[in-house]
Design an enzyme around this catalytic site. Sequence first.
Site, short mmCIF file in Angstrom:
data_model
loop_
_atom_site.label_atom_id
_atom_site.label_comp_id
_atom_site.label_asym_id
_atom_site.label_seq_id
_atom_site.Cartn_x
_atom_site.Cartn_y
_atom_site.Cartn_z
N ASN A 101 35.79 -6.39 46.87
CA ASN A 101 36.21 -5.02 46.57
C ASN A 101 37.43 -5.13 45.65
O ASN A 101 38.52 -5.48 46.09
CB ASN A 101 36.56 -4.31 47.89
N ARG B 143 31.70 -3.98 45.76
CA ARG B 143 31.85 -2.54 45.92
C ARG B 143 32.00 -1.94 44.52
O ARG B 143 32.78 -2.42 43.70
CB ARG B 143 33.08 -2.24 46.75
N HIS C 223 32.69 7.90 49.24
CA HIS C 223 32.58 7.37 50.62
C HIS C 223 31.12 7.27 51.07
O HIS C 223 30.82 7.31 52.27
CB HIS C 223 33.33 8.27 51.63
N ARG D 113 46.64 14.75 49.12
CA ARG D 113 45.85 15.60 48.22
C ARG D 113 45.58 16.96 48.86
O ARG D 113 45.30 17.02 50.06
CB ARG D 113 44.52 14.92 47.89
N GLU E 7 32.35 -0.60 55.67
CA GLU E 7 31.72 -0.58 54.35
C GLU E 7 31.30 -1.98 53.92
O GLU E 7 30.25 -2.17 53.30
CB GLU E 7 32.70 0.01 53.32
#
Length: 401
Positions: free
Chosen positions: A6, A89, A178, A239, A384
């Site tokens: 990743n 990834r 995601h 955010r 993941e």
Amino acid sequence: MILTINTGSSTIKYQLFSHDLERVLARGIVSRIGEEGSYIVHAARGKEVRHVIPVRSHREAFELAIQYLLHPVYGAISDVGEIEAVGHRAVHGADAFMASTLITDAVLDKMAELAPLAPLHNPPNLIGMREGLRLLPNVPHVAVFDTAFHQTMPPRAYMYALPYRFYEEHRIRRYGFHGTSCRYVSHQAAEVLRRPLEELNSVVCHLGNGVTITAVKGGQSVDTSIGFATFSGVMMGTRAGDIDPGLVFHFSRELGISLEEYERIVYYESGLLGISGVGNDMRVITEAAEQGNERAQLAMDMFAYMIKKYVGAYAAAMGGINCLIFTAGIGENSPPIRRMVCEDMAFLGIQLDPECNEEAVGGREMVISPPGAACSVVVIPTNEEKMIAIDTRRLASRQPA
Ligand code: AMP
């Protein structure tokens, strides 16, 4: 063995899985690539080491990771030939990649073409892939896209009501993120509940530093809260999530705030941090709320309320819900947030077993609804890397030797 990679703008994370994918033999992260004080944290054979080492480029970071994997004391392999495939990834596959894919020159070119859609993520992903191919040229490399899982959304869910030409000419639409996490936890929930995936109408609440709510019908994503940028949907650590897009004009014309400043405010100063004023970490916010901090309490209330609204909306989108999944840092570890989300949701068949809810922390896979509830509520720790490893092994095994 399967190696997963990743690559971020200043980090490379890696995990080495046994062939049966049951065990993680080594894991590590090279951080602060190209910066002062770069270091590697590497764990294998029950030991973890942290070494400060100058790492000037992603190429050097990748070489360092391989050196550590081969290390006679800290390592997990004695020859790179033991690595049978590498899974990378990849953040943005846009509408070009519906599923994970073997990496070829054409795939790399396509990813480079898509870079403007994910300027912070795709360029480092690409570097990771190129360096991986250079260092381990004799094994299949697979790209696992975060957006791919959401490619099953129907047009009514992924289109924005803008002039159609922006979709046709500039690929402006909802993509979702995601997806790898979402796919993993929805499969895992079916296993835990011992029900066929096809029977489940799930809402997946991926509540980490980034937050995504996704409607998964029979194993396929039909709608998701994050859209084009990694911004919309539920408020996140820093955010804002869903706010009136018209605010940008007010900020600019009435408050004299530039576009750059606006972007910084809504991405880095808003969300849980902006409301609570105590931080972006749910642990800190929960503690402050327990001590009577009203803004911290408001941040939690808003967060849970926004999730609730998405759960209701997605139950409507799927014609009902029979599985609610909590995952990622907050979803896996915060009984109060799960309780607040599930409160007064019995009209959708959503109920919690309070004791199970309290027990489901620290990476435990658990059903937290009472037996016989119309909607099963489950906590599934996301993984993941494992999903990337599963896809990589599957695609690699189809390659001619
Ligand atoms: P992730 O992006 O999945 O690593 O999630 C990171 C976030 O999870 C942190 O910013 C925290 O807000 C949250 N988190 C981690 N541990 C806990 C905990 N024990 N209780 C509440 N929130 C937590």
